[in-house]
Every structure is written in C-alpha cells, then in structure tokens.
Design a protein around this motif. Structure first.
Motif, PDB file in Angstrom:
ATOM      1  N   ARG A  26       0.467  -0.629   0.546  1.00 24.91           N
ATOM      2  CA  ARG A  26      -0.046  -0.015  -0.220  1.00 24.91           C
ATOM      3  C   ARG A  26       0.666   1.413  -0.200  1.00 24.91           C
ATOM      4  NH1 ARG A  26      -2.392  -1.214   4.317  1.00 24.91           N
ATOM      5  NH2 ARG A  26      -4.361  -1.952   3.574  1.00 24.91           N
ATOM      6  N   ARG A  27       1.513   0.996   0.933  1.00 24.85           N
ATOM      7  CA  ARG A  27       2.968   2.412   1.411  1.00 24.85           C
ATOM      8  C   ARG A  27       3.491   2.340  -0.618  1.00 24.85           C
ATOM      9  NH1 ARG A  27       7.235   2.513   1.645  1.00 24.85           N
ATOM     10  NH2 ARG A  27       8.034   0.078   2.576  1.00 24.85           N
ATOM     11  N   ILE A  28       3.880   1.717  -0.342  1.00 25.23           N
ATOM     12  CA  ILE A  28       4.672   1.757  -1.854  1.00 25.23           C
ATOM     13  C   ILE A  28       4.426   2.819  -3.194  1.00 25.23           C
ATOM     14  CG2 ILE A  28       6.294   0.789  -4.052  1.00 25.23           C
ATOM     15  CD1 ILE A  28       7.305  -0.745  -1.222  1.00 25.23           C
ATOM     16  N   ARG A  29       3.000   1.051  -3.483  1.00 24.67           N
ATOM     17  CA  ARG A  29       2.051   2.467  -4.571  1.00 24.67           C
ATOM     18  C   ARG A  29       1.242   3.080  -4.153  1.00 24.67           C
ATOM     19  NH1 ARG A  29      -3.253   2.579  -4.195  1.00 24.67           N
ATOM     20  NH2 ARG A  29      -3.879   1.264  -2.167  1.00 24.67           N
ATOM     21  N   ARG A  30       1.030   3.861  -3.324  1.00 20.62           N
ATOM     22  CA  ARG A  30       0.010   5.238  -2.680  1.00 20.62           C
ATOM     23  C   ARG A  30       1.751   5.950  -3.345  1.00 20.62           C
ATOM     24  NH1 ARG A  30      -3.582   4.162   2.398  1.00 20.62           N
ATOM     25  NH2 ARG A  30      -4.886   3.543   1.850  1.00 20.62           N
ATOM     26  N   ALA A  31       2.496   5.870  -2.890  1.00 26.53           N
ATOM     27  CA  ALA A  31       3.942   7.131  -3.656  1.00 26.53           C
ATOM     28  C   ALA A  31       4.312   6.993  -4.997  1.00 26.53           C
ATOM     29  CB  ALA A  31       5.523   5.905  -2.830  1.00 26.53           C
ATOM     30  N   LYS A  32       3.694   5.880  -5.567  1.00 29.55           N
ATOM     31  CA  LYS A  32       3.529   6.168  -7.095  1.00 29.55           C
ATOM     32  C   LYS A  32       2.444   6.297  -7.333  1.00 29.55           C
ATOM     33  CE  LYS A  32       7.543   2.601  -7.033  1.00 29.55           C
ATOM     34  NZ  LYS A  32       8.702   2.995  -7.571  1.00 29.55           N
ATOM     35  N   ASP A  33       1.507   6.496  -6.633  1.00 35.35           N
ATOM     36  CA  ASP A  33       0.388   7.319  -7.528  1.00 35.35           C
ATOM     37  C   ASP A  33      -0.345   6.792  -8.565  1.00 35.35           C
ATOM     38  OD1 ASP A  33      -1.621   9.368  -6.775  1.00 35.35           O
ATOM     39  OD2 ASP A  33      -1.278  10.113  -8.966  1.00 35.35           O
ATOM     40  N   ILE A  34      -0.911   5.113  -7.558  1.00 39.78           N
ATOM     41  CA  ILE A  34      -0.911   3.818  -8.502  1.00 39.78           C
ATOM     42  C   ILE A  34      -2.420   3.325  -7.995  1.00 39.78           C
ATOM     43  CG2 ILE A  34      -0.527   1.336  -9.644  1.00 39.78           C
ATOM     44  CD1 ILE A  34       2.566   2.156  -9.640  1.00 39.78           C
ATOM     45  N   THR A  35      -2.991   2.909  -7.819  1.00 40.75           N
ATOM     46  CA  THR A  35      -4.245   2.581  -8.044  1.00 40.75           C
ATOM     47  C   THR A  35      -4.434   0.834  -7.756  1.00 40.75           C
ATOM     48  OG1 THR A  35      -5.745   2.529  -9.867  1.00 40.75           O
ATOM     49  CG2 THR A  35      -6.122   4.774  -8.544  1.00 40.75           C
ATOM     50  N   ILE A  36      -5.258   0.623  -6.497  1.00 41.26           N
ATOM     51  CA  ILE A  36      -5.008  -0.970  -6.814  1.00 41.26           C
ATOM     52  C   ILE A  36      -5.534  -1.028  -7.812  1.00 41.26           C
ATOM     53  CG2 ILE A  36      -6.384  -2.439  -5.792  1.00 41.26           C
ATOM     54  CD1 ILE A  36      -6.781  -1.485  -3.106  1.00 41.26           C
ATOM     55  N   LYS A  37      -7.126  -1.047  -8.674  1.00 41.09           N
ATOM     56  CA  LYS A  37      -6.748  -1.157  -9.549  1.00 41.09           C
ATOM     57  C   LYS A  37      -6.381  -1.197 -10.936  1.00 41.09           C
ATOM     58  CE  LYS A  37     -11.414  -0.203 -13.435  1.00 41.09           C
ATOM     59  NZ  LYS A  37     -12.111   0.465 -13.496  1.00 41.09           N
ATOM     60  N   ASP A  58      -3.743 -14.477   2.876  1.00 38.42           N
ATOM     61  CA  ASP A  58      -2.156 -14.466   2.218  1.00 38.42           C
ATOM     62  C   ASP A  58      -1.778 -14.337   0.921  1.00 38.42           C
ATOM     63  OD1 ASP A  58      -1.757 -15.775   5.127  1.00 38.42           O
ATOM     64  OD2 ASP A  58      -2.428 -18.173   4.095  1.00 38.42           O
ATOM     65  N   VAL A  59      -0.867 -14.360   0.285  1.00 31.87           N
ATOM     66  CA  VAL A  59       0.121 -14.001  -1.238  1.00 31.87           C
ATOM     67  C   VAL A  59       1.165 -14.630  -1.294  1.00 31.87           C
ATOM     68  CG1 VAL A  59       1.393 -11.978  -0.160  1.00 31.87           C
ATOM     69  CG2 VAL A  59       0.666 -12.347  -2.217  1.00 31.87           C
ATOM     70  N   LYS A  60       1.105 -15.780  -2.451  1.00 31.54           N
ATOM     71  CA  LYS A  60       1.987 -16.403  -3.248  1.00 31.54           C
ATOM     72  C   LYS A  60       3.144 -15.415  -3.947  1.00 31.54           C
ATOM     73  CE  LYS A  60      -1.152 -19.385  -5.153  1.00 31.54           C
ATOM     74  NZ  LYS A  60      -1.576 -19.893  -6.373  1.00 31.54           N
ATOM     75  N   LEU A  61       3.890 -16.241  -3.640  1.00 33.04           N
ATOM     76  CA  LEU A  61       5.201 -15.363  -3.968  1.00 33.04           C
ATOM     77  C   LEU A  61       5.048 -14.742  -5.404  1.00 33.04           C
ATOM     78  CD1 LEU A  61       8.349 -14.635  -2.828  1.00 33.04           C
ATOM     79  CD2 LEU A  61       9.139 -17.065  -3.926  1.00 33.04           C
ATOM     80  N   SER A  62       4.705 -15.731  -6.310  1.00 30.86           N
ATOM     81  CA  SER A  62       4.545 -15.885  -8.017  1.00 30.86           C
ATOM     82  C   SER A  62       3.310 -13.991  -7.790  1.00 30.86           C
ATOM     83  CB  SER A  62       4.036 -16.479  -8.521  1.00 30.86           C
ATOM     84  OG  SER A  62       2.659 -16.454  -8.017  1.00 30.86           O
ATOM     85  N   THR A  63       3.191 -13.899  -7.281  1.00 22.96           N
ATOM     86  CA  THR A  63       1.913 -12.805  -7.279  1.00 22.96           C
ATOM     87  C   THR A  63       2.710 -11.185  -7.056  1.00 22.96           C
ATOM     88  OG1 THR A  63       0.229 -14.020  -6.719  1.00 22.96           O
ATOM     89  CG2 THR A  63       0.209 -11.543  -6.193  1.00 22.96           C
ATOM     90  N   LEU A  64       3.860 -11.490  -5.975  1.00 19.72           N
ATOM     91  CA  LEU A  64       4.715 -10.824  -5.407  1.00 19.72           C
ATOM     92  C   LEU A  64       5.272 -10.337  -6.379  1.00 19.72           C
ATOM     93  CD1 LEU A  64       5.484 -11.572  -1.170  1.00 19.72           C
ATOM     94  CD2 LEU A  64       4.376  -9.980  -2.023  1.00 19.72           C
ATOM     95  N   TYR A  65       5.978 -10.963  -7.100  1.00 24.79           N
ATOM     96  CA  TYR A  65       6.487 -11.264  -8.299  1.00 24.79           C
ATOM     97  C   TYR A  65       6.550  -9.856  -8.792  1.00 24.79           C
ATOM     98  CZ  TYR A  65      10.740 -13.945  -6.496  1.00 24.79           C
ATOM     99  OH  TYR A  65      12.309 -13.731  -6.122  1.00 24.79           O
ATOM    100  N   LYS A  66       4.920 -10.400  -9.075  1.00 21.13           N
ATOM    101  CA  LYS A  66       4.297  -9.123 -10.879  1.00 21.13           C
ATOM    102  C   LYS A  66       3.481  -7.622  -9.731  1.00 21.13           C
ATOM    103  CE  LYS A  66       1.821 -13.381 -11.826  1.00 21.13           C
ATOM    104  NZ  LYS A  66       0.221 -14.308 -12.439  1.00 21.13           N
ATOM    105  N   GLU A  72       8.059  -1.673  -9.554  1.00 24.12           N
ATOM    106  CA  GLU A  72       9.227  -1.356  -9.751  1.00 24.12           C
ATOM    107  C   GLU A  72      10.346  -1.244  -8.429  1.00 24.12           C
ATOM    108  OE1 GLU A  72       9.208   2.451 -12.302  1.00 24.12           O
ATOM    109  OE2 GLU A  72       8.916   1.692 -14.060  1.00 24.12           O
ATOM    110  N   CYS A  73       9.826  -2.410  -7.487  1.00 22.95           N
ATOM    111  CA  CYS A  73      10.713  -2.599  -6.731  1.00 22.95           C
ATOM    112  C   CYS A  73      10.865  -4.008  -6.452  1.00 22.95           C
ATOM    113  CB  CYS A  73       9.781  -2.070  -5.737  1.00 22.95           C
ATOM    114  SG  CYS A  73       8.454  -3.400  -5.633  1.00 22.95           S
ATOM    115  N   ASN A  74      12.228  -4.341  -5.783  1.00 25.29           N
ATOM    116  CA  ASN A  74      12.105  -5.426  -5.089  1.00 25.29           C
ATOM    117  C   ASN A  74      11.119  -6.253  -4.253  1.00 25.29           C
ATOM    118  OD1 ASN A  74      14.822  -5.159  -6.779  1.00 25.29           O
ATOM    119  ND2 ASN A  74      15.177  -4.716  -5.256  1.00 25.29           N
ATOM    120  N   VAL A  75      11.165  -7.401  -4.851  1.00 21.74           N
ATOM    121  CA  VAL A  75      10.125  -8.357  -3.751  1.00 21.74           C
ATOM    122  C   VAL A  75      10.807  -8.039  -2.175  1.00 21.74           C
ATOM    123  CG1 VAL A  75       9.242 -10.359  -2.530  1.00 21.74           C
ATOM    124  CG2 VAL A  75       9.543 -10.186  -5.237  1.00 21.74           C
ATOM    125  N   SER A  76      11.741  -7.870  -2.333  1.00 22.13           N
ATOM    126  CA  SER A  76      12.594  -7.436  -0.604  1.00 22.13           C
ATOM    127  C   SER A  76      12.423  -6.124   0.034  1.00 22.13           C
ATOM    128  CB  SER A  76      13.783  -7.787  -0.376  1.00 22.13           C
ATOM    129  OG  SER A  76      14.160  -6.400  -1.262  1.00 22.13           O
TER     130      SER A  76
END
Length: 80
Positions: A26-37, A58-66, A72-76
């Motif tokens: 949420r923090r990174i998404r908002r900082a980049k001004d991207i909506t959930i949609k 819960d979230v899958k690792l493959s989803t985190l990669y997407k 434009e960040c690392n999964v870490s």
C-alpha cells in the motif's frame, strides 16, 4: 502466568508480521500514485485478489513478483 504472557507477545509479533506485506504494498503503491485497480490490471491480477492482499490475505510469492515488477521495486521491499 509467564507462558500466557509469552504467548501474547508471540501473537502480537505474528500479527505485526502479517500486516507488514500489505502495508508495504500500500505504501509503495500510494507513493507511486497507482490505484489498486491500475496495479491489479498491470500485474494481471483480479482487483478483488489484490484488494484482499492489501487487507491481509495470504499472498503467493509469484503474486509478489508481479506486484514488485509493476511497482518497480524488489520483492524484498514488499516483505521487509
């Protein structure tokens, strides 16, 4: 008595960890001004699934990669 206190501390720590990923997304998404949609669309995810992830599901690792690729960040960055 002491076991109960340790159990409560462990429970609190686990709850904090479970909110770390959603809060980071949420923090990174908002900082980049991207909506959930928009994030869901660009990552090829269903809006509802991404909404659930941002709210603690819960979230899958493959989803985190997407998600990381679109943000434009690392999964870490999402899990630490």
């Amino acid at each position: 008595m002491r076991i109960n206190v340790l159990y409560k501390i462990q429970y609190i720590v686990e709850r904090m960890k479970s909110q770390m990923i959603p809060n980071n997304i949420r923090r990174i998404r908002r900082a980049k001004d991207i909506t959930i949609k928009d994030l869901a669309s660009k990552a090829g995810l269903a809006y509802g699934n991404l909404w659930n992830v941002e709210h603690g599901s819960d979230v899958k690792l493959s989803t985190l990669y997407k998600i990381a690729e679109v943000l434009e960040c690392n999964v870490s960055d999402l899990v630490e």
